[in-house]
Design a protein around this motif. Structure first.
Motif: not given
Length: 130
Positions: A67-90
């Motif tokens: 479930k968490l991996i899916q959320q990261f993949l969704d963020l990766y697709d939604a945010d071309p700069q990957h800023v939100e993904q990196m914040k969430a990943l941290a």
């Protein structure tokens, strides 16, 4: 014809390259985490799908849920700069590291206790044999 960098590979090559079985790839496809292209009944993996699989495998290795991996993949697709993904990943990385620290402390205590039990048992054996 494919776009530049759009290398296409079959399931056997991708599974061998990633060190997983074809069944593993089909599992993640069934879960909706990857979407290989189809040519008839043959699955064709693009660079994007291989990249997603690398992220999935890394996430699983680090102990993240699907479930968490899916959320990261969704963020990766939604945010071309990957800023939100990196914040969430941290945040998640910190939480997972804290969780593992707690587990390590518990393991260290358990190991120390087992070593103590071992010493006591061997002392009793030595006394009994004397």
């Amino acid at each position: 014809m494919t776009g530049e960098g759009d290398e296409l590979h079959g399931i056997q090559k991708v599974s061998a390259d990633l060190g997983v079985t074809p069944r593993t790839l089909r599992f993640y496809e069934d879960k909706g985490l990857i979407e290989p292209k189809r040519v008839g009944t043959t699955r064709i993996y693009t660079k994007r799908e291989v990249g997603r699989m690398q992220l999935i495998l890394r996430g699983k290795r680090l102990g993240f849920s699907l479930k968490l991996i899916q959320q990261f993949l969704d963020l990766y697709d939604a945010d071309p700069q990957h800023v939100e993904q990196m914040k969430a990943l941290a945040v998640v990385a910190r939480e997972r590291a804290d969780e593992l620290e707690q587990q390590r402390q518990a393991l260290d205590l358990t190991i120390a206790e087992l070593r103590q039990i071992e010493r006591e048992a061997l002392e009793k054996v030595t006394v009994a044999q004397a």
